[in-house]
Every structure is written in structure tokens, then in C-alpha cells.
Design a protein around this motif. Structure first.
Motif, mmCIF file in Angstrom:
data_model
loop_
_atom_site.group_PDB
_atom_site.id
_atom_site.type_symbol
_atom_site.label_atom_id
_atom_site.label_comp_id
_atom_site.label_asym_id
_atom_site.label_seq_id
_atom_site.Cartn_x
_atom_site.Cartn_y
_atom_site.Cartn_z
ATOM 1 N N ILE A 77 -8.156 -14.622 -29.204
ATOM 2 C CA ILE A 77 -8.915 -13.388 -28.989
ATOM 3 C C ILE A 77 -7.977 -12.169 -29.009
ATOM 4 O O ILE A 77 -6.854 -12.224 -28.486
ATOM 5 C CB ILE A 77 -9.677 -13.470 -27.641
ATOM 6 N N HIS A 78 -8.440 -11.111 -29.647
ATOM 7 C CA HIS A 78 -7.748 -9.823 -29.609
ATOM 8 C C HIS A 78 -8.777 -8.729 -29.353
ATOM 9 O O HIS A 78 -9.963 -8.926 -29.552
ATOM 10 C CB HIS A 78 -7.060 -9.520 -30.944
ATOM 11 N N CYS A 119 -3.589 -3.841 -27.980
ATOM 12 C CA CYS A 119 -4.440 -4.991 -27.628
ATOM 13 C C CYS A 119 -4.136 -5.345 -26.184
ATOM 14 O O CYS A 119 -2.981 -5.528 -25.817
ATOM 15 C CB CYS A 119 -4.125 -6.175 -28.546
ATOM 16 N N TYR A 121 -4.505 -8.003 -24.627
ATOM 17 C CA TYR A 121 -4.062 -9.372 -24.382
ATOM 18 C C TYR A 121 -2.610 -9.614 -24.769
ATOM 19 O O TYR A 121 -2.011 -10.602 -24.356
ATOM 20 C CB TYR A 121 -4.943 -10.367 -25.146
ATOM 21 N N HIS A 122 -2.082 -8.757 -25.624
ATOM 22 C CA HIS A 122 -0.749 -9.011 -26.177
ATOM 23 C C HIS A 122 0.073 -7.725 -26.134
ATOM 24 O O HIS A 122 -0.122 -6.833 -26.966
ATOM 25 C CB HIS A 122 -0.867 -9.529 -27.616
ATOM 26 N N MET A 125 1.359 -5.990 -29.222
ATOM 27 C CA MET A 125 0.425 -5.449 -30.215
ATOM 28 C C MET A 125 0.094 -4.018 -29.835
ATOM 29 O O MET A 125 -0.889 -3.749 -29.157
ATOM 30 C CB MET A 125 -0.852 -6.287 -30.265
HETATM 31 CU CU LIG Z 1 -4.087 -9.376 -29.203
#
Ligand SMILES: [Cu+2]
Length: 133
Positions: A77-78, A119, A121-122, A125
């Protein structure tokens, strides 16, 4: 059987038929592929925990909206968010995008400056949006 019972039976059979067709349609519906061939604007593809492989700088002009399409080409997921506290750019966040999902939005900067997209989640990114007068 009375006429009334017949009508009830017909309605019940109809419901079953419609329900079956509906279920069949859902089972056979293919995963939606994003057709982005006609997109004018910016396309960011999330892949291997980057956007477009390089997290590119994005150049826009103040008060000129630019279409932004975010597509998840990864298996995890992003999302993509713009969260700026100065009011210099339109803030938004895409939904959490699963593989092959896409999200349409627009970048609109109100003041010249450098902003960030990322992003959630990351942490790697992230990239810059550079708004010029
Ligand atoms: Cu991501």
C-alpha cells in the motif's frame, strides 16, 4: 395455489435470478486497470518504494492547477499526501492505494515556494513541488 401465492413465488424467483446475476457479475468483473493514456499532467507511479523511481521534483506555476494522477504499481500500500502549514499549496491525501489502484487529484499552489509530497507509509518516498510565480 392462489393467485396471490403465484405472485409471491414469481417475485421470489425474480429476486433469486437478479441476485445470481449480480453475484456472477461481481465474480467475473476484472480488476480495474487504470487507463492513463490520455492523461495530461503529472503521473506519479509508486513502485519499489519510490515515486517514478526517482521521487522527481515537480514544477508548477502559482494558481495554475495541474492534474495529478497517483498510481500504485507496487504490491504494498502507498498513498500520497501534501501537508503544508503555510497555506501556500492545496493540501490533500489520497486514500491508501492498493496495488493497481489510482487516485486523481490536482496540484494547486497559491504562493511561490518549495513544498513536499510524500507517502505516509514510506519515509523515503518524498519529493519536492516547486511553485514558481
Ligand atoms: Cu509508500
Amino acid at each position: 395455489m392462489s393467485a396471490r401465492n403465484n405472485i409471491i413465488a414469481i417475485v421470489a424467483v425474480s429476486c433469486i435470478a437478479v441476485g445470481s446475476l449480480w453475484a456472477y457479475g461481481n465474480l467475473t468483473k476484472e480488476t480495474e486497470e487504470a487507463d492513463l493514456s490520455g492523461v495530461e499532467g503529472i503521473l506519479l507511479e509508486a513502485q519499489r518504494s519510490t515515486f517514478n523511481g526517482t521521487n522527481p521534483d515537480i514544477y508548477v506555476r502559482v494558481n495554475e492547477p495541474v492534474k495529478l494522477v497517483v498510481v500504485n504499481k507496487d504490491i504494498v500500500i502507498h498513498d500520497l499526501q501534501i501537508k503544508d502549514k503555510t497555506g501556500g499549496i492545496l493540501n490533500f491525501e489520497t486514500a491508501p492505494l492498493k496495488s493497481e489502484q489510482h487516485f486523481n487529484s490536482a496540484i494547486v499552489a497559491y504562493k511561490p515556494g518549495t513544498y513536499e509530497y510524500f507517502c505516509q507509509y514510506h519515509p523515503d518516498m518524498r519529493g519536492k513541488i516547486i511553485a514558481e510565480p
